[in-house]
Design a protein around this motif. Structure first.
Motif, short mmCIF file in Angstrom:
data_model
loop_
_atom_site.label_atom_id
_atom_site.label_comp_id
_atom_site.label_asym_id
_atom_site.label_seq_id
_atom_site.Cartn_x
_atom_site.Cartn_y
_atom_site.Cartn_z
N MET A 151 0.99 -1.25 0.07
CA MET A 151 0.02 0.02 0.07
C MET A 151 0.89 1.20 -0.05
O MET A 151 2.11 1.29 0.53
N SER A 152 0.21 2.40 -0.44
CA SER A 152 1.02 3.41 -0.84
C SER A 152 0.28 4.76 -0.50
O SER A 152 -0.87 4.87 -0.40
N TRP A 153 1.12 5.84 -0.20
CA TRP A 153 0.56 7.17 0.05
C TRP A 153 1.33 7.94 -1.01
O TRP A 153 2.31 8.01 -1.25
N VAL A 154 0.44 8.93 -1.66
CA VAL A 154 0.67 9.74 -2.79
C VAL A 154 0.07 11.05 -2.40
O VAL A 154 -1.14 11.10 -2.05
N ARG A 155 0.76 12.19 -2.61
CA ARG A 155 -0.01 13.45 -2.47
C ARG A 155 0.29 14.34 -3.60
O ARG A 155 1.06 14.21 -4.40
N GLN A 156 -0.49 15.35 -3.53
CA GLN A 156 -0.71 16.28 -4.66
C GLN A 156 -1.18 17.69 -3.99
O GLN A 156 -1.96 18.04 -3.64
N ALA A 157 0.09 18.76 -3.88
CA ALA A 157 -0.06 20.03 -3.59
C ALA A 157 -0.80 20.63 -4.50
O ALA A 157 -1.16 20.44 -5.97
N PRO A 158 -1.61 21.51 -4.03
CA PRO A 158 -2.94 22.58 -4.93
C PRO A 158 -2.24 22.92 -6.31
O PRO A 158 -1.02 23.61 -6.53
N GLY A 159 -2.64 22.51 -7.14
CA GLY A 159 -2.38 22.90 -8.61
C GLY A 159 -1.00 22.11 -8.93
O GLY A 159 -0.56 22.66 -10.12
N LYS A 160 -0.47 21.39 -8.56
CA LYS A 160 0.80 20.83 -8.88
C LYS A 160 0.57 19.13 -9.08
O LYS A 160 -0.51 18.69 -9.11
N GLY A 161 1.72 18.65 -9.46
CA GLY A 161 1.59 17.27 -10.01
C GLY A 161 1.64 16.24 -8.64
O GLY A 161 1.55 16.75 -7.53
N LEU A 162 1.92 14.88 -9.11
CA LEU A 162 1.89 13.84 -8.06
C LEU A 162 2.98 13.75 -7.33
O LEU A 162 4.18 13.61 -8.13
N GLU A 163 3.25 13.31 -6.19
CA GLU A 163 4.49 13.11 -5.41
C GLU A 163 4.24 11.68 -4.56
O GLU A 163 3.21 11.78 -3.71
N TRP A 164 4.97 10.68 -4.69
CA TRP A 164 4.79 9.61 -4.02
C TRP A 164 5.46 9.92 -2.61
O TRP A 164 6.53 10.34 -2.37
N VAL A 165 4.86 9.45 -1.55
CA VAL A 165 5.25 9.75 -0.24
C VAL A 165 6.03 8.61 0.35
O VAL A 165 6.92 8.59 1.14
N ALA A 166 5.35 7.55 0.46
CA ALA A 166 5.67 6.23 1.11
C ALA A 166 4.82 4.85 0.80
O ALA A 166 3.78 5.17 0.29
N ASN A 167 5.31 3.71 1.05
CA ASN A 167 4.77 2.63 0.98
C ASN A 167 5.04 1.53 1.96
O ASN A 167 6.08 1.80 2.60
N ILE A 168 4.48 0.58 1.89
CA ILE A 168 4.32 -0.38 3.18
C ILE A 168 4.13 -1.81 2.73
O ILE A 168 3.05 -2.17 1.71
N LYS A 169 5.00 -2.81 3.11
CA LYS A 169 4.90 -4.30 2.41
C LYS A 169 3.68 -4.72 3.23
O LYS A 169 3.02 -4.11 4.32
N GLN A 170 3.00 -5.91 2.72
CA GLN A 170 1.88 -6.49 3.21
C GLN A 170 1.79 -6.91 4.68
O GLN A 170 0.93 -6.33 5.51
N ASP A 171 3.10 -7.27 5.10
CA ASP A 171 3.10 -7.42 6.82
C ASP A 171 3.69 -6.36 7.34
O ASP A 171 4.04 -6.63 8.61
N GLY A 172 3.98 -5.09 6.91
CA GLY A 172 4.37 -3.94 7.62
C GLY A 172 6.07 -3.95 7.75
O GLY A 172 6.57 -3.17 8.62
N SER A 173 6.73 -5.17 7.33
CA SER A 173 8.02 -5.43 7.62
C SER A 173 8.76 -4.32 6.77
O SER A 173 10.21 -4.25 7.11
N THR A 174 8.70 -3.81 5.75
CA THR A 174 9.27 -2.89 4.71
C THR A 174 8.47 -1.60 4.69
O THR A 174 7.42 -1.77 4.31
N LYS A 175 9.09 -0.75 4.93
CA LYS A 175 8.49 0.70 4.70
C LYS A 175 9.56 1.47 3.93
O LYS A 175 10.81 1.49 4.43
N ASN A 176 9.19 2.39 3.03
CA ASN A 176 9.76 3.04 2.31
C ASN A 176 9.27 4.69 2.09
O ASN A 176 8.10 4.77 2.28
N TYR A 177 10.01 5.62 2.12
CA TYR A 177 9.63 7.14 2.29
C TYR A 177 10.42 7.75 1.14
O TYR A 177 11.57 7.84 0.88
N VAL A 178 9.60 8.88 1.06
CA VAL A 178 10.41 10.00 0.20
C VAL A 178 11.52 10.77 1.16
O VAL A 178 11.07 10.71 2.49
#
Lengths: 112, 122
Positions: B34-61
């Motif tokens: 699962m991932s989080w992606v954000r979009q500032a007003p009037g701007k493009g998409l920015e990937w923020v973070a994701n997490i593996k199924q079991d929560g064992s791996t997490k990645n961040y911008v």
């Protein structure tokens, strides 16, 4: 981080005509497992993005076959064979070969 | 119906905290990155973070490292983003997204929520 560069940033198209968007990455998107981690999204006005193409050229179920993705390494293309009014929006490429995943700036497709 | 519904956004002062939630339904939540992606007003998409199924791996911008924490509760079919030390530049619509295939980290988010707005302002 992998930098994704799209062109053009603005794309006016006559209905029924084809359209093409280029996406270039600063590093190869070919993973050692053989997959190419390049995805294409469309965001229509006021909506959440929708996935069109994944792994470079695989079309998501339900996406019309007028959309196609191609390319390899660092150079990719999204093609729309015949543009219709419903295709208007901003198209983004996105790489996932390494984190952080990164998006291109977006290409705004509009109808002439 | 496969669905993601975000909540928890709002107005917060710089330096403050918020916890975003994403409720999943209609699919086997515990099988997917699962991932989080954000979009500032009037701007493009920015990937923020994701997490593996079991929560064992997490990645961040980089801009989120040390301030944001992604987590999940598979028993509750829920994804979270704890955001601390918020800055004006964190103002954006935050989307959660589900990867296309089970056990895959393809960045191919086939299901997105409607987004929740976070405004950081004094």
């Amino acid at each position: 981080d992998v930098v994704m560069t799209q062109s053009p940033l603005s794309l006016p198209v006559t209905p029924g005509e084809p359209a093409s968007i280029s996406c270039r990455s600063s590093q190869s998107l070919l993973h050692s497992n053989g997959y190419t981690y390049l995805n294409w999204y469309l965001q229509k006005s006021g909506q959440s993005p929708q996935l069109l193409i994944y792994l470079g050229s695989d079309r998501v179920s339900g996406v019309p076959d007028k959309f196609s993705g191609s390319g390899s390494g660092t150079d990719f293309t999204l093609k729309i064979s015949r543009v219709e009014a419903e295709d208007v929006g901003v198209y983004y490429c996105m790489q996932a070969v390494q984190t952080p995943h990164t998006f291109g700036q977006g290409t705004k497709l509009e109808i002439k | 119906e496969v669905q993601l519904v975000e909540s928890g956004g709002g107005l917060v002062q710089p330096g403050g905290s918020l916890r975003l939630s994403c409720a999943a339904s209609g699919f086997s939540f515990s099988s997917y990155w699962m991932s989080w992606v954000r979009q500032a007003p009037g701007k493009g998409l920015e990937w923020v973070a994701n997490i593996k199924q079991d929560g064992s791996t997490k990645n961040y911008v980089d801009s989120a490292k040390g301030r944001f924490t992604i987590s999940r509760d598979n028993a509750k079919n829920s994804l979270y983003l704890q955001m601390n030390s918020l800055r004006v530049e964190d103002t954006a619509v935050y989307y959660c997204g589900k990867d296309l295939a089970p056990d895959s980290n393809w960045g191919a988010l086939d299901i997105w929520g409607q987004g929740t707005m976070v405004t950081v302002s004094s």
